[in-house]
Design a protein around this motif. Structure first.
Motif, PDB file in Angstrom:
ATOM      1  N   ALA A   7      40.190  56.791  52.102  1.00  0.00           N
ATOM      2  CA  ALA A   7      39.931  55.486  52.704  1.00  0.00           C
ATOM      3  C   ALA A   7      39.041  54.632  51.794  1.00  0.00           C
ATOM      4  N   VAL A   8      38.017  55.237  51.230  1.00  0.00           N
ATOM      5  CA  VAL A   8      37.152  54.516  50.295  1.00  0.00           C
ATOM      6  C   VAL A   8      37.949  54.129  49.055  1.00  0.00           C
ATOM      7  N   ALA A   9      38.802  55.027  48.580  1.00  0.00           N
ATOM      8  CA  ALA A   9      39.626  54.736  47.405  1.00  0.00           C
ATOM      9  C   ALA A   9      40.561  53.562  47.668  1.00  0.00           C
ATOM     10  N   TRP A  23      31.103  58.062  42.520  1.00  0.00           N
ATOM     11  CA  TRP A  23      30.053  58.462  43.449  1.00  0.00           C
ATOM     12  C   TRP A  23      29.037  59.368  42.750  1.00  0.00           C
ATOM     13  N   LEU A  24      29.527  60.342  41.984  1.00  0.00           N
ATOM     14  CA  LEU A  24      28.619  61.229  41.251  1.00  0.00           C
ATOM     15  C   LEU A  24      27.823  60.461  40.204  1.00  0.00           C
ATOM     16  N   LEU A  25      28.488  59.555  39.493  1.00  0.00           N
ATOM     17  CA  LEU A  25      27.793  58.762  38.480  1.00  0.00           C
ATOM     18  C   LEU A  25      26.721  57.876  39.102  1.00  0.00           C
ATOM     19  N   LEU A  54      30.859  51.178  43.324  1.00  0.00           N
ATOM     20  CA  LEU A  54      31.009  51.344  44.766  1.00  0.00           C
ATOM     21  C   LEU A  54      29.913  50.567  45.488  1.00  0.00           C
ATOM     22  N   SER A  55      30.267  49.982  46.617  1.00  0.00           N
ATOM     23  CA  SER A  55      29.287  49.231  47.407  1.00  0.00           C
ATOM     24  C   SER A  55      28.303  50.194  48.075  1.00  0.00           C
ATOM     25  N   ARG A  61      28.962  56.021  53.042  1.00  0.00           N
ATOM     26  CA  ARG A  61      30.059  56.761  53.686  1.00  0.00           C
ATOM     27  C   ARG A  61      30.276  58.095  52.987  1.00  0.00           C
ATOM     28  N   LEU A  62      30.246  58.086  51.667  1.00  0.00           N
ATOM     29  CA  LEU A  62      30.455  59.321  50.906  1.00  0.00           C
ATOM     30  C   LEU A  62      29.251  60.258  51.034  1.00  0.00           C
ATOM     31  N   ASP A  63      28.052  59.686  51.010  1.00  0.00           N
ATOM     32  CA  ASP A  63      26.841  60.504  51.157  1.00  0.00           C
ATOM     33  C   ASP A  63      26.778  61.206  52.513  1.00  0.00           C
ATOM     34  N   ASN A  64      27.370  60.590  53.530  1.00  0.00           N
ATOM     35  CA  ASN A  64      27.298  61.133  54.882  1.00  0.00           C
ATOM     36  C   ASN A  64      28.441  62.063  55.254  1.00  0.00           C
ATOM     37  N   LEU A  65      29.287  62.398  54.288  1.00  0.00           N
ATOM     38  CA  LEU A  65      30.351  63.368  54.568  1.00  0.00           C
ATOM     39  C   LEU A  65      29.732  64.734  54.823  1.00  0.00           C
TER      40      LEU A  65
END
Length: 83
Positions: A7-9, A23-25, A54-55, A61-65
């Protein structure tokens, strides 16, 4: 988890792998993801992740997975791999 990354992609108009790398970078200059690949096209795709910004919402959103736990099974090796 994969659905959220996709979804983020979609929102970022990027490949899921690019989102994961971006996200890692974004985690800091001491982070150096090293993706593996056999194809030049994937190397080019992975390299483009460095230009993906990324915003704050996308990063959150990714951090909260949920964190992954448990075993993965790699059939070609015939045994589970511990995470």
């Amino acid at each position: 988890m994969a659905d959220e990354v996709h979804a983020v992609a979609d929102q970022a108009e990027a490949a899921p792998a690019q989102v994961a790398l971006a996200w890692l970078l974004a985690k800091g200059e001491d982070m150096a993801p090293i993706p593996g690949t056999k194809r030049v096209s994937r190397v080019e795709e992975n390299t483009a992740a460095d230009r993906l910004v990324l915003s704050a919402d996308q990063l959150a959103r990714l951090d909260n997975l949920p964190q992954t736990v448990g075993e993965r099974f790699q059939e070609e090796y015939g045994r589970p791999i511990e995470n």
